[in-house]
Design a protein around this motif. Structure first.
Motif, mmCIF file in Angstrom:
data_model
loop_
_atom_site.group_PDB
_atom_site.id
_atom_site.type_symbol
_atom_site.label_atom_id
_atom_site.label_comp_id
_atom_site.label_asym_id
_atom_site.label_seq_id
_atom_site.Cartn_x
_atom_site.Cartn_y
_atom_site.Cartn_z
ATOM 1 N N PHE A 26 -34.646 55.715 -64.765
ATOM 2 C CA PHE A 26 -34.488 56.786 -65.747
ATOM 3 C C PHE A 26 -34.874 58.173 -65.253
ATOM 4 C CE2 PHE A 26 -38.737 55.012 -66.381
ATOM 5 C CZ PHE A 26 -39.540 56.133 -66.486
ATOM 6 N N ALA A 27 -35.534 58.312 -64.096
ATOM 7 C CA ALA A 27 -35.942 59.649 -63.643
ATOM 8 C C ALA A 27 -36.189 59.638 -62.142
ATOM 9 C CB ALA A 27 -37.189 60.113 -64.375
ATOM 10 N N THR A 28 -36.168 60.820 -61.548
ATOM 11 C CA THR A 28 -36.490 60.978 -60.130
ATOM 12 C C THR A 28 -37.615 61.999 -59.981
ATOM 13 O OG1 THR A 28 -34.887 62.755 -59.762
ATOM 14 C CG2 THR A 28 -34.103 60.491 -59.515
ATOM 15 N N ASP A 29 -38.170 62.041 -58.785
ATOM 16 C CA ASP A 29 -39.329 62.896 -58.511
ATOM 17 C C ASP A 29 -39.303 63.229 -57.027
ATOM 18 O OD1 ASP A 29 -41.756 64.241 -58.925
ATOM 19 O OD2 ASP A 29 -42.596 62.600 -60.106
ATOM 20 N N ASP A 30 -40.260 63.983 -56.542
ATOM 21 C CA ASP A 30 -40.405 64.188 -55.106
ATOM 22 C C ASP A 30 -41.873 64.365 -54.767
ATOM 23 O OD1 ASP A 30 -40.916 67.256 -55.042
ATOM 24 O OD2 ASP A 30 -39.045 67.090 -56.149
ATOM 25 N N VAL A 31 -42.177 64.340 -53.489
ATOM 26 C CA VAL A 31 -43.558 64.424 -53.005
ATOM 27 C C VAL A 31 -43.862 65.867 -52.593
ATOM 28 C CG1 VAL A 31 -45.230 63.563 -51.326
ATOM 29 C CG2 VAL A 31 -43.467 62.026 -52.234
ATOM 30 N N VAL A 32 -45.051 66.342 -52.971
ATOM 31 C CA VAL A 32 -45.515 67.676 -52.591
ATOM 32 C C VAL A 32 -46.901 67.547 -51.962
ATOM 33 C CG1 VAL A 32 -44.200 68.804 -54.436
ATOM 34 C CG2 VAL A 32 -46.577 68.129 -54.847
#
Length: 334
Positions: A120-126
């Motif tokens: 249902f969703a995506t993200d990324d690494v910081v």
């Protein structure tokens, strides 16, 4: 609801310390009405959720309208995604819904309990920055050199307990390949003196100044107002246009009390959910449908990027009967 006459409120003539019968009747009506409306406003069904710690702000924000609009009381229990799966599969603790930060875990660790999932969703690494971190302007230009400095205090999440742990390793491995910077991952792991069990432990350490730098999800940084440095899309695991499978990391994982060697290949960060067998399917389905179809997007304000439409993996008959508002993406695979 039935109005019941209460002897202590009636049967006493007016003028002898009691209430006239008319007022007693009105008082009874008022009490019954208050009971009726307060009963209707209370959540009438609870839903136990084992979820990745990163979703805690999202679920907490959803709690009021879930209770008022859907009549669902959330019993949310956050941890690392692997730990959430093990509660269900190894400890035998029941739940009505799993919400994880690594989609393949449903097929890998929960195959006996879950036969489908919805991404249902995506993200990324910081790169999270501590309140007392040194050389911040330098890190914003070249964070690699700053992290290699022996005076910098680093932290990470245990790769055995949460996906952000091995995703941190993958980010560093990809960085080694794109720069090239041989030994970056080994150096980072050797110098991390603080290892925590899930990503929610990192923001307090960064904000208090106990650590200087740590990798975490962008959504977690946003939700906790942690200063952070965006990473190159080629390494941040958040770009659908980049191939992260060119990197892999191997580590010793603890499964059912036994250590085994696990190799993880780089992949896009995807958040997923599933309803385990034996759960309250009706209530869980009502939550999932309400959560993912709400006009006011519950995900973007917390730094997550919704998948429109969400993607269903599993038996097609289940999709057709219950979740045909999602996109059918194929069978569930590890």
């Amino acid at each position: 609801y039935r109005l019941v006459w209460i002897p202590s409120l009636g049967g006493v003539p007016a003028g002898r310390g009691g209430f006239p019968f008319k007022r007693t009747w009105q008082a009874g009506i008022l009490l019954a009405s208050l009971f009726f409306f307060s009963s209707c406003s209370r959540p009438h069904q609870s839903l136990r959720i084992f979820h990745a710690a990163g979703l805690a702000p999202v679920l907490e924000a959803a709690r009021p309208w879930m209770e008022s609009d859907l009549g669902i009381e959330l019993l949310a229990e956050g941890s690392g995604s692997q730990a959430a799966c093990r509660k269900l599969t190894e400890l035998g603790r029941p739940c009505d819904l799993l919400m994880l930060s690594d989609a393949p875990l449903v097929g890998e660790l929960c195959r006996d309990s879950c036969d489908w999932r919805i991404d249902f969703a995506t993200d990324d690494v910081v790169l999270g920055v501590g309140s007392r971190a040194p050389w911040i302007p330098d890190a914003e230009v070249n964070w690699i050199e700053v992290l290699l400095n022996p005076d910098v205090r680093l932290a990470r999440v245990d790769e055995n307990l949460a996906p952000i742990g091995y995703r941190t390793m993958l980010v560093l491995k990809l960085t080694e390949q794109t720069r090239p910077m041989p030994g970056l991952l080994t150096n980072f792991l050797a110098r991390c003196k603080v290892v925590v069990d899930d990503v929610s432990r990192l923001p307090p350490l960064l904000k208090s100044g106990e650590i200087d730098y740590a990798f975490l999800y962008r959504s977690i940084a946003w939700a906790n107002e942690v200063r952070h440095i965006p990473l190159d899309p080629r390494v941040n695991l958040g770009s659908p246009r980049d191939d992260y499978s060119v990197a892999e990391v191997t580590f010793q994982a603890l499964t059912a009390g036994t250590r085994r060697q696990v190799t993880v290949r780089g992949a896009y960060v995807v958040w997923t959910l599933s309803i385990p067998s034996g759960a309250d399917f009706k209530a869980a389905k009502r939550f999932v449908t309400g959560f993912l179809n709400r006009p006011e997007d519950p995900l973007s304000p917390h730094g997550l990027k919704p998948l429109r439409p969400p993607r269903f993996y599993g038996p097609k008959p289940v999709w057709e009967e219950h979740f045909d508002w999602t996109q059918y993406a194929g069978e569930l695979t590890p």
